[in-house]
Design an enzyme around this catalytic site. Structure first.
Site, PDB file in Angstrom:
ATOM      1  N   GLY A   1      53.201  26.204  40.494  1.00  0.00           N
ATOM      2  CA  GLY A   1      52.053  26.816  41.128  1.00  0.00           C
ATOM      3  C   GLY A   1      51.528  27.971  40.304  1.00  0.00           C
TER       4      GLY A   1
ATOM      5  N   PRO B   1      50.400  31.897  39.235  1.00  0.00           N
ATOM      6  CA  PRO B   1      51.181  33.138  39.324  1.00  0.00           C
ATOM      7  C   PRO B   1      50.954  33.856  40.655  1.00  0.00           C
ATOM      8  CG  PRO B   1      50.013  32.991  37.229  1.00  0.00           C
ATOM      9  CD  PRO B   1      49.484  31.900  38.087  1.00  0.00           C
ATOM     10  N   GLY B   2      51.998  34.499  41.129  1.00  0.00           N
ATOM     11  CA  GLY B   2      51.872  35.350  42.302  1.00  0.00           C
ATOM     12  C   GLY B   2      51.959  34.656  43.634  1.00  0.00           C
ATOM     13  N   VAL B   3      52.401  33.378  43.686  1.00  0.00           N
ATOM     14  CA  VAL B   3      52.484  32.680  44.974  1.00  0.00           C
ATOM     15  C   VAL B   3      53.890  32.708  45.556  1.00  0.00           C
ATOM     16  CG1 VAL B   3      50.535  31.177  44.483  1.00  0.00           C
ATOM     17  CG2 VAL B   3      52.818  30.459  43.815  1.00  0.00           C
TER      18      VAL B   3
ATOM     19  N   THR C   1      59.444  32.812  42.312  1.00  0.00           N
ATOM     20  CA  THR C   1      60.713  33.482  42.011  1.00  0.00           C
ATOM     21  C   THR C   1      61.378  33.998  43.280  1.00  0.00           C
ATOM     22  OG1 THR C   1      59.847  34.136  39.848  1.00  0.00           O
ATOM     23  CG2 THR C   1      61.790  35.295  40.647  1.00  0.00           C
TER      24      THR C   1
ATOM     25  N   SER D   1      37.212  15.479  35.158  1.00  0.00           N
ATOM     26  CA  SER D   1      36.803  15.695  36.543  1.00  0.00           C
ATOM     27  C   SER D   1      35.441  16.358  36.664  1.00  0.00           C
ATOM     28  CB  SER D   1      37.847  16.545  37.279  1.00  0.00           C
ATOM     29  OG  SER D   1      37.972  17.821  36.677  1.00  0.00           O
TER      30      SER D   1
ATOM     31  N   LYS E   1      41.393  23.134  43.686  1.00  0.00           N
ATOM     32  CA  LYS E   1      39.959  23.253  43.418  1.00  0.00           C
ATOM     33  C   LYS E   1      39.194  23.694  44.666  1.00  0.00           C
ATOM     34  CE  LYS E   1      39.970  19.730  39.765  1.00  0.00           C
ATOM     35  NZ  LYS E   1      39.516  18.387  39.360  1.00  0.00           N
TER      36      LYS E   1
END
Length: 824
Positions: free
Chosen positions: A360, A362-364, A367, A683, A726
């Site tokens: 995913g 970053p920041g979701v 870790t 796409s 998207k």
């Protein structure tokens, strides 16, 4: 419980029942009993006072506190109390001798103790040669068993030799053997002496095998202990002699210290042999030699690794779900998958299976999910970042022939964790590179394969280390750079970006508390309302995760902390109106309407490693010679999509109201802004075609609309990937209507409900539908099923004149004949 009604059975067939927890009394044997419950005490006292026997049966479940008739076995032994002693605490100690086996027919009373009608079950003994042989064999086996038990009295051997009755022999042996309660009860219920002796012989043979194996192990341990004690005494004597002579050798002291650490490390046998071999080499190498430090460092690594130290798993499924909910908002599918993984491990008593890979932007929370799993299992957590690693030796370690060699990052991480079964997170696995020094992703194939990593061999250690108990969790921003074999070893779990509502909840539940604590603020000193948080999300951050959101909240709180430090009575109330005082002017604006206000501009959707986003496609037509120019640092696939879009629209030029030589006399320039950012993929095909159609027809594209889909040369719209990311990117940009391929309609279920409820999704199958929705007018007609595209069929070559090829189209119906001319 009140006494039951009396039956018609004669009193002579009634007997008081004393339930036993796990002891089984056999006929012709005696056992000591401790009677602690009130019904049993009353029964024993009355039986002893009246000189009556009692019936002893074992409980079906030893945990039952107040047994009832259904809780006791129906077959037991009639016993006579020989001695009884009352203890000061009120309980009884007595010795009971077994007489005859009986069967309970019916209980007549249950209070104050149980009384039952019974029938005796005599032994059935058939005297023959087979019984005599089994009796002798049983006696021999029992005497052999006694020879391995030095604590057993020798009188037992004489007793076995003097017993002539086969039934009595079986009872005596069964009463002295260490058997399970179920086996003792089965022997008691077997009334055929021959069958009982056969069962007992089988049980005795198994017990003898166990005792012989234990005796062999004890002998081996004793010999090893004697050897170690001899070495210890000799070394102690040598040390004492050297101290007496004043010749204490520092090297010898260091070797002895390492030897003690090796013995205490719990190494496997082959590893300990290698360590002892290296230690012997160390004792013979001078301290001034460079080889001495190499061997010493190697031994230090061996003794510090957790060869036999592991953390016991405490997997509580409900507690694990609570921990995941505490640490992360939403992510229901991911949480369910993690809980299922832990549940399977709990049932199997071992956590095995595929390697989890969280993918995913970053920041979701990728870790932190690994940390939550470690906390839910009670395991140690270690994080290993492999981003930018290009040397295979970083994974497998360097060979000891090199100066400064050391183990790989896998072994180092396990050493730092201190346990052999930590939760090891391999972060940024998609950013592992490859060059002339090797391919680290190929080295990870063995590490991340549950079928192979139980014998992982680091180049530095050159010894097998078991990684099968390590729970590996990988994280990545994109799957494109991960090799297919490595991807096949992992179970991919996608973590898409958050919606505005989810970010708001995450900020209220986690980020505000965390930043208040980090900046030393109290809840009464600063208040921030939901509208202000939404303003930060929309005007100051544009991301899939919440990392920048947390950073901006921290900036606000730091400025407030400064004011409170200057004026302790200061209190802040953060609203959208005063947000600019802390974060300056907004950084992002909803510019979709402005950007698509001109003819020839369409809004497409893109998937990036940091989440979904929108892109603007601009087209201009100018007089020229029919050239097509594509700019904006586009990849080959995207350029081909633009060429396919132009070819399709050229084939339908008559429907667009264009002259036959329009494309021959005009150049088309397609540009995708943000030229410093590489772009590629199929796409954007329908967005390219829409932008071109807009400039050709003079119609503006709907500013509230964005689109995604691959285009074919015949105008078909093909499915794409990353639809959820998207759509979330379009939502963040203020788009309210999405055109998507018809075959992607099923993917809408993955989009959060609050997003689906606020946006319109239009599935399309042909470019004609796309242009109708985007331009608000049916500029080209749909292709009927089974019909070929206009201007591409029924074309036959004609004669060549003066270097010019003329082609003639055969008309159908009332259509006029057209001639298309193309220069050679």
């Amino acid at each position: 419980m009140s006494p039951q009604k009396k039956t018609t059975i004669a009193p002579a067939n009634l007997i008081g029942i004393l339930p036993l927890q796990e002891a089984v009394l056999f006929p012709h044997t005696v056992i000591p009993l401790a009677v602690v419950k009130k019904p049993g005490i009353q029964l024993v006292e009355e039986a002893l006072r009246e000189g009556k026997p009692i019936g002893l049966t074992v409980l079906k479940d030893r945990e039952i506190e107040n047994p009832e008739p259904d809780d006791v076995q129906r077959v037991g032994t009639i016993g006579v109390i020989q001695k009884m002693l009352k203890v000061p605490d009120g309980t009884l100690r007595c010795i009971v001798a077994g007489q005859q086996v009986f069967k309970i027919e019916q209980f007549t009373q249950t209070a104050p103790y149980m009384v039952a009608a019974y029938t005796e079950l005599p032994d059935v003994t058939v005297e023959d040669e087979q019984l005599v042989a089994m009796q002798r064999n049983l006696g021999g086996l029992f005497q052999k068993l006694l020879s391995y038990l030095p604590q057993a009295p020798r009188e037992m051997e004489m007793e076995v030799q003097n017993i002539t009755d086969p039934a009595v022999l079986t009872y005596f042996v069964a009463s002295t053997m260490r058997l399970e309660t179920a086996d003792r009860q089965a022997l008691l219920e077997e009334r055929d002496t021959g069958k009982r002796m056969r069962k007992l012989t089988l049980l005795l043979t198994k017990e003898l095998e166990v005792v012989e194996l234990g005796h062999k192990i004890q002998s081996d341990i004793q010999r090893e202990m004697e050897k170690n004690q001899r070495e210890f005494y000799l070394r102690q004597q040598l040390r004492a002699i050297q101290e007496e002579l004043g010749e204490v050798d520092p090297q010898l002291a260091e070797v002895n210290e390492l030897r003690e650490k090796i013995d205490a490390a719990g190494m496997p046998e082959d590893v300990k042999k290698a360590a002892d071999r290296e230690l012997d080499r160390l004792s013979k190498v001078p301290q001034a030699s460079p080889e001495y430090s190499v061997i010493r460092t190697y031994l230090d690594w061996l003794v510090t690794l957790p060869w036999n130290s592991e953390t016991a798993d405490h997997i509580d499924i409900k507690a694990a779900r609570v921990i995941l909910d505490e640490d992360h908002y939403d992510l229901e599918k991911i949480k369910d998958r993690i809980v299922e993984y832990l549940a399977v491990g709990k049932l199997k008593k071992k956590l095995t299976g595929p390697i989890l890979c969280f993918v995913g932007p970053p920041g979701v929370g990728k870790t932190s999910l690994g940390q939550s799993i470690a906390r839910a299992m009670g395991r140690k957590f270690a994080r290993l970042s492999v981003g930018g690693v290009r040397d295979e030796a970083e994974i497998r370690g360097h060979r000891r022939t090199y100066i400064g060699a050391m183990p790989g990052t896998i072994v180092r991480a396990i050493r730092d964790a201190g346990k052999k079964n930590p939760v090891l997170m391999i972060d940024e696995i998609d950013k592992v590179g490859a060059d002339f020094r090797g391919d680290p992703q190929s080295a990870l194939l063995e590490v991340l394969d549950p079928e192979q990593n139980n014998n992982f061999r680091d180049h530095y250690l050159d010894l097998p280390f078991d990684l099968s108990q390590v729970l590996f969790i990988c994280t990545a921003n994109s799957l494109d750079t991960i090799s297919p074999p490595l991807r096949d070893r992992m179970e991919i779990i996608a973590l898409p970006g958050y919606t505005e509502l989810e970010k708001l909840q995450i900020a209220k539940r986690y980020l505000l508390k965390k930043q208040r604590k980090a900046n030393g603020l109290k809840e009464t000193q600063v208040q921030i309302n939901d509208a202000a948080i939404r303003a930060i999300i929309n005007d100051y951050t544009r991301e899939a995760g919440v990392r920048n959101l947390e950073r901006e909240i921290g900036t606000v709180f730091r400025k407030i902390a400064r004011k409170i430090a200057e004026s302790p009575r200061y209190k802040a109330r953060i609203k959208p109106e005063n947000l600019a005082e802390y974060l300056s002017k907004p950084r992002f604006f909803n510019e979709v309407r402005k950007r698509v206000a001109s003819v020839g501009v369409a809004t497409g959707l893109a998937y990036t490693p940091v989440g979904g986003d929108i892109l603007f496609i601009e087209t201009q037509a100018m007089p020229g010679s029919g050239k097509l120019v594509l700019t904006g640092q586009l990849g080959d696939v995207m350029k081909e999509s633009g060429q396919a879009a132009v070819s399709f629209l050229r084939s339908r030029s008559s429907e667009l109201g264009l002259s036959e030589d329009y494309f021959a006399k005009h150049d088309l320039h397609i540009h995708v802004p943000a030229g410093a950012t590489p772009k590629d993929g199929p796409s954007a095909g329908i967005a390219l075609a829409t932008s071109i159609a807009s400039i050709l027809t003079g119609l503006k594209v709907d500013p509230n609309l964005a689109m995604t889909g691959e285009i074919t040369l015949t105008g078909q719209v093909l499915p794409i990937g990353g639809l959820k990311e998207k759509v979330l990117g379009a939502k963040r940009a203020g788009i309210s209507k999405i055109l998507l391929p018809k075959r992607n309609e099923m993917d809408l279920d993955d989009i959060p409900k609050e997003v689906r409820d606020t946006m319109t999704f239009v599935p399309v199958e042909e470019l004609s539908d796309v242009l109708y929705q985007a331009l608000g007018k049916r500029v080209i007609s749909p292709v009927p099923m089974g019909r070929e595209t206009a201007e591409t069929n029924n074309v036959v070559p004609m004669r060549r004149r003066n270097g010019v090829v003329k082609q003639q189209r055969r008309g159908t119906g009332d259509r006029k004949r057209r001639v298309a001319v193309r220069k050679r």
